[in-house]
Write a protein that holds these residues in place. Structure first.
Motif, PDB file in Angstrom:
ATOM      1  N   ALA A   1      31.451  79.797  32.331  1.00 22.06           N
ATOM      2  CA  ALA A   1      32.461  79.474  31.319  1.00 22.06           C
ATOM      3  C   ALA A   1      32.661  77.964  31.299  1.00 22.06           C
ATOM      4  CB  ALA A   1      33.777  80.180  31.617  1.00 22.06           C
ATOM      5  N   SER A   2      32.753  77.417  30.104  1.00 24.75           N
ATOM      6  CA  SER A   2      32.959  75.977  29.939  1.00 24.75           C
ATOM      7  C   SER A   2      34.283  75.752  29.239  1.00 24.75           C
ATOM      8  CB  SER A   2      31.807  75.387  29.114  1.00 24.75           C
ATOM      9  OG  SER A   2      31.999  74.018  28.891  1.00 24.75           O
ATOM     10  N   VAL A   3      35.134  74.959  29.853  1.00 24.64           N
ATOM     11  CA  VAL A   3      36.459  74.681  29.301  1.00 24.64           C
ATOM     12  C   VAL A   3      36.609  73.169  29.162  1.00 24.64           C
ATOM     13  CG1 VAL A   3      38.947  74.958  29.611  1.00 24.64           C
ATOM     14  CG2 VAL A   3      37.393  76.734  30.426  1.00 24.64           C
ATOM     15  N   ARG A   4      36.671  72.689  27.947  1.00 25.84           N
ATOM     16  CA  ARG A   4      36.746  71.229  27.740  1.00 25.84           C
ATOM     17  C   ARG A   4      38.158  70.690  27.935  1.00 25.84           C
ATOM     18  NH1 ARG A   4      32.037  68.966  26.127  1.00 25.84           N
ATOM     19  NH2 ARG A   4      30.503  70.414  25.289  1.00 25.84           N
ATOM     20  N   SER A   5      39.138  71.542  27.737  1.00 25.50           N
ATOM     21  CA  SER A   5      40.533  71.129  27.911  1.00 25.50           C
ATOM     22  C   SER A   5      41.196  72.090  28.894  1.00 25.50           C
ATOM     23  CB  SER A   5      41.257  71.155  26.565  1.00 25.50           C
ATOM     24  OG  SER A   5      42.615  70.847  26.727  1.00 25.50           O
ATOM     25  N   PHE A   6      41.760  71.539  29.975  1.00 25.71           N
ATOM     26  CA  PHE A   6      42.269  72.388  31.047  1.00 25.71           C
ATOM     27  C   PHE A   6      43.771  72.641  30.940  1.00 25.71           C
ATOM     28  CE2 PHE A   6      38.175  72.194  32.774  1.00 25.71           C
ATOM     29  CZ  PHE A   6      38.088  73.115  33.802  1.00 25.71           C
ATOM     30  N   GLU A   7      44.231  72.952  29.701  1.00 25.31           N
ATOM     31  CA  GLU A   7      45.590  73.463  29.597  1.00 25.31           C
ATOM     32  C   GLU A   7      45.660  74.838  30.260  1.00 25.31           C
ATOM     33  OE1 GLU A   7      44.011  72.461  26.790  1.00 25.31           O
ATOM     34  OE2 GLU A   7      45.122  70.722  26.051  1.00 25.31           O
ATOM     35  N   HIS A   8      46.853  75.203  30.674  1.00 28.24           N
ATOM     36  CA  HIS A   8      47.035  76.436  31.436  1.00 28.24           C
ATOM     37  C   HIS A   8      46.494  77.654  30.677  1.00 28.24           C
ATOM     38  CE1 HIS A   8      49.104  79.847  33.356  1.00 28.24           C
ATOM     39  NE2 HIS A   8      49.154  79.079  34.433  1.00 28.24           N
TER      40      HIS A   8
ATOM     41  N   THR B   1      34.889  70.415  39.593  1.00 18.80           N
ATOM     42  CA  THR B   1      36.199  69.797  39.399  1.00 18.80           C
ATOM     43  C   THR B   1      36.126  68.282  39.576  1.00 18.80           C
ATOM     44  OG1 THR B   1      36.986  71.780  40.563  1.00 18.80           O
ATOM     45  CG2 THR B   1      38.627  70.105  40.064  1.00 18.80           C
ATOM     46  N   PRO B   2      35.714  67.527  38.555  1.00 17.32           N
ATOM     47  CA  PRO B   2      35.551  66.089  38.765  1.00 17.32           C
ATOM     48  C   PRO B   2      36.831  65.273  38.650  1.00 17.32           C
ATOM     49  CG  PRO B   2      34.827  66.676  36.565  1.00 17.32           C
ATOM     50  CD  PRO B   2      35.243  67.948  37.232  1.00 17.32           C
ATOM     51  N   GLN B   3      37.876  65.830  38.014  1.00 15.10           N
ATOM     52  CA  GLN B   3      39.054  65.034  37.689  1.00 15.10           C
ATOM     53  C   GLN B   3      40.345  65.657  38.204  1.00 15.10           C
ATOM     54  OE1 GLN B   3      37.239  65.244  33.719  1.00 15.10           O
ATOM     55  NE2 GLN B   3      38.318  63.315  33.311  1.00 15.10           N
ATOM     56  N   ASP B   4      41.374  64.815  38.295  1.00 15.79           N
ATOM     57  CA  ASP B   4      42.666  65.236  38.819  1.00 15.79           C
ATOM     58  C   ASP B   4      43.251  66.417  38.064  1.00 15.79           C
ATOM     59  OD1 ASP B   4      42.702  63.238  40.754  1.00 15.79           O
ATOM     60  OD2 ASP B   4      43.644  61.785  39.415  1.00 15.79           O
ATOM     61  N   ASP B   5      43.260  66.344  36.713  1.00 14.68           N
ATOM     62  CA  ASP B   5      43.932  67.379  35.936  1.00 14.68           C
ATOM     63  C   ASP B   5      43.231  68.729  36.067  1.00 14.68           C
ATOM     64  OD1 ASP B   5      41.701  66.526  34.519  1.00 14.68           O
ATOM     65  OD2 ASP B   5      42.650  66.731  32.554  1.00 14.68           O
ATOM     66  N   VAL B   6      41.899  68.691  36.272  1.00 17.64           N
ATOM     67  CA  VAL B   6      41.153  69.939  36.449  1.00 17.64           C
ATOM     68  C   VAL B   6      41.561  70.608  37.756  1.00 17.64           C
ATOM     69  CG1 VAL B   6      38.873  70.984  36.599  1.00 17.64           C
ATOM     70  CG2 VAL B   6      39.226  68.974  35.141  1.00 17.64           C
ATOM     71  N   ALA B   7      41.598  69.833  38.836  1.00 14.61           N
ATOM     72  CA  ALA B   7      41.967  70.382  40.146  1.00 14.61           C
ATOM     73  C   ALA B   7      43.391  70.920  40.126  1.00 14.61           C
ATOM     74  CB  ALA B   7      41.817  69.314  41.218  1.00 14.61           C
ATOM     75  N   ALA B   8      44.310  70.186  39.498  1.00 11.46           N
ATOM     76  CA  ALA B   8      45.705  70.628  39.440  1.00 11.46           C
ATOM     77  C   ALA B   8      45.832  71.935  38.670  1.00 11.46           C
ATOM     78  CB  ALA B   8      46.561  69.540  38.794  1.00 11.46           C
ATOM     79  N   ALA B   9      45.089  72.041  37.571  1.00 11.26           N
ATOM     80  CA  ALA B   9      45.150  73.261  36.767  1.00 11.26           C
ATOM     81  C   ALA B   9      44.600  74.454  37.535  1.00 11.26           C
ATOM     82  CB  ALA B   9      44.368  73.064  35.466  1.00 11.26           C
ATOM     83  N   VAL B  10      43.494  74.252  38.241  1.00 11.88           N
ATOM     84  CA  VAL B  10      42.877  75.339  39.000  1.00 11.88           C
ATOM     85  C   VAL B  10      43.819  75.834  40.088  1.00 11.88           C
ATOM     86  CG1 VAL B  10      41.011  75.903  40.608  1.00 11.88           C
ATOM     87  CG2 VAL B  10      40.510  74.638  38.517  1.00 11.88           C
ATOM     88  N   GLU B  11      44.467  74.896  40.774  1.00 11.42           N
ATOM     89  CA  GLU B  11      45.354  75.293  41.872  1.00 11.42           C
ATOM     90  C   GLU B  11      46.649  75.918  41.383  1.00 11.42           C
ATOM     91  OE1 GLU B  11      44.823  74.182  45.747  1.00 11.42           O
ATOM     92  OE2 GLU B  11      44.788  72.050  45.243  1.00 11.42           O
ATOM     93  N   SER B  12      46.904  75.818  40.083  1.00 11.90           N
ATOM     94  CA  SER B  12      48.158  76.376  39.553  1.00 11.90           C
ATOM     95  C   SER B  12      48.043  77.854  39.215  1.00 11.90           C
ATOM     96  CB  SER B  12      48.573  75.612  38.283  1.00 11.90           C
ATOM     97  OG  SER B  12      47.706  75.928  37.192  1.00 11.90           O
ATOM     98  N   ILE B  13      46.826  78.402  39.245  1.00 17.22           N
ATOM     99  CA  ILE B  13      46.616  79.795  38.836  1.00 17.22           C
ATOM    100  C   ILE B  13      46.181  80.634  40.034  1.00 17.22           C
ATOM    101  CG2 ILE B  13      45.136  81.313  37.456  1.00 17.22           C
ATOM    102  CD1 ILE B  13      45.222  79.326  35.247  1.00 17.22           C
TER     103      ILE B  13
ATOM    104  N   GLU C   1      42.783  68.594  52.067  1.00 16.57           N
ATOM    105  CA  GLU C   1      42.493  70.005  51.856  1.00 16.57           C
ATOM    106  C   GLU C   1      43.219  70.517  50.616  1.00 16.57           C
ATOM    107  OE1 GLU C   1      43.467  72.329  55.242  1.00 16.57           O
ATOM    108  OE2 GLU C   1      41.785  71.602  56.462  1.00 16.57           O
ATOM    109  N   PRO C   2      42.645  71.518  49.926  1.00  6.84           N
ATOM    110  CA  PRO C   2      43.339  72.113  48.786  1.00  6.84           C
ATOM    111  C   PRO C   2      44.681  72.693  49.202  1.00  6.84           C
ATOM    112  CG  PRO C   2      41.053  72.867  48.904  1.00  6.84           C
ATOM    113  CD  PRO C   2      41.330  72.130  50.178  1.00  6.84           C
ATOM    114  N   ALA C   3      45.645  72.641  48.272  1.00  9.63           N
ATOM    115  CA  ALA C   3      46.993  73.111  48.596  1.00  9.63           C
ATOM    116  C   ALA C   3      47.055  74.633  48.675  1.00  9.63           C
ATOM    117  CB  ALA C   3      47.977  72.608  47.542  1.00  9.63           C
ATOM    118  N   ARG C   4      46.277  75.335  47.850  1.00  8.93           N
ATOM    119  CA  ARG C   4      46.374  76.788  47.778  1.00  8.93           C
ATOM    120  C   ARG C   4      45.477  77.450  48.817  1.00  8.93           C
ATOM    121  NH1 ARG C   4      48.318  80.424  44.390  1.00  8.93           N
ATOM    122  NH2 ARG C   4      48.880  78.901  42.799  1.00  8.93           N
TER     123      ARG C   4
END
Length: 352
Positions: free
Chosen positions: A108-115, A137-149, A164-167
């Motif tokens: 799956a390819s997601v160009r915009s990492f909104e929730h 996960t090359p960028q900050d917003d991608v990592a934050a979005a992934v860890e939020s779900i 280390e990852p938070a989750r």
């Protein structure tokens, strides 16, 4: 027997394990043992079964196998759709490693990492009963979005995180960009350069920050001047524009003698700009890149760079994901060592 079996199978129907057994003259259980590489099969029998498989074009029915084993052996790979060398090469390496280990891949390819978009991609994976997920996960917003779900599955982020990852249940793995940049800068200092100018990538990229960190640590360790970072994007054009300014300083006699570019595309732009201005590489200015892209050995001059071991990264990623799927304890943050490749674009400064 083969012709009879071939005629008895309805046209258009895919060959089954029973068809293989009939053609090979063995039981259904023997075919299963051969397919699963069980040792208690005579070589002559194994050869007959493999020949029947090849002649019939038999393929395992993954859906039926999943019903029996309660495992799909499917993983999801989530990318940003970036065409840049690093993320693209990483995705290819992970997919190849998955096939080597017998996993199917859902991409799956997601160009915009909104929730909402990320949730849709995760739901797509869950509908296919994936056993684990790899996120490039090359960028900050991608990592934050992934860890939020919350997925309830093992997740491997390919990201050069600072910690280390938070989750819980999330593992981070990456090439050691800091170490690669440190070695590249050390190489230039060892050649006799007093300091090294850094063309840095975008600050919201983990890779760019880690490469800048390695460059800075190498200079500070030697007690050398740490010049201001020349901030760029990842493009050859950005490197070209930066090097036009650097080239004028070099021609005036007050410029740097060494440049470390955050990727090879930047370095390519640097080489073009310096060539246009008559600045000799490496006599007047040494240039080192990062990535070792296809063709880096054929730049003029050939580019000294840091090679990213994408194959090793992909295999290690699948190894830790498979271990996590099986419930094993694995490290939360893992790094793969890169390699400095010395070519013609770096050399001692002319004065030495």
């Amino acid at each position: 027997m083969t012709e009879t079996a071939g005629r008895s199978r309805a046209p258009g129907r895919l060959p089954s394990m029973a068809d293989v057994a009939q053609v090979a003259g063995v039981s259904h259980q023997t075919v299963s043992r051969v397919i699963n590489d069980h040792p208690s099969v005579r070589e002559e029998t194994r050869a007959r079964v493999l020949d029947a498989i090849a002649r019939l074009g038999y393929r395992r029915n993954s859906a039926a196998r999943a019903l029996v084993t309660r495992r799909t052996r499917t993983i999801g790979i989530l990318t940003t759709g970036s065409a840049l060398y690093g993320p693209t090469s990483t995705a290819v390496a992970v997919e190849e490693a998955a096939r080597e280990r017998g996993y199917f891949v859902s991409l799956a390819s997601v160009r915009s990492f909104e929730h909402e978009r990320l949730r849709d991609a995760i739901d797509h994976f869950m509908s296919q009963a994936v056993e684990g997920i790899v996120v490039i996960t090359p960028q900050d917003d991608v990592a934050a979005a992934v860890e939020s779900i919350e997925t309830g599955l093992p997740v491997v982020m390919i990201a050069a995180l600072d910690a280390e990852p938070a989750r819980a249940g999330t593992i981070a793995i990456a090439v050691d960009h800091r170490l690669g940049a440190y070695r590249a800068t050390q190489h230039l200092l060892d050649l006799g350069h007093e300091t090294v100018v850094h063309l840095g990538g975008p600050t919201d990229w983990f890779d760019a920050r880690q490469r800048e960190r390695g460059w800075r640590e190498a200079l500070e360790e030697r007690g050398r001047e740490v010049p201001d970072v020349v901030r760029c994007d990842w493009s050859a054009r950005s490197g070209y524009e930066a090097a036009r300014r650097l080239g004028r300083r070099v021609r005036a006699g007050g410029g740097p003698t060494a440049v470390f570019a955050a990727n090879d595309q930047l370095a390519l732009g640097v080489l073009r700009a310096l060539w246009e201005q008559g600045v000799d590489v490496p006599g007047d200015l040494s240039v080192v890149g990062f990535d070792d892209i296809d063709g880096a050995a054929y730049f003029v001059p050939s580019l000294t760079t840091v090679s990213q071991p994408f194959v090793s990264l992909g295999r290690r990623c699948l190894q830790v994901l498979a271990e996590a799927i099986e419930g094993a304890e694995v490290g939360r943050r893992l790094l793969i060592e890169p390699m400095l490749v010395v070519r013609a674009s770096s050399g001692p400064p002319r004065a030495s």
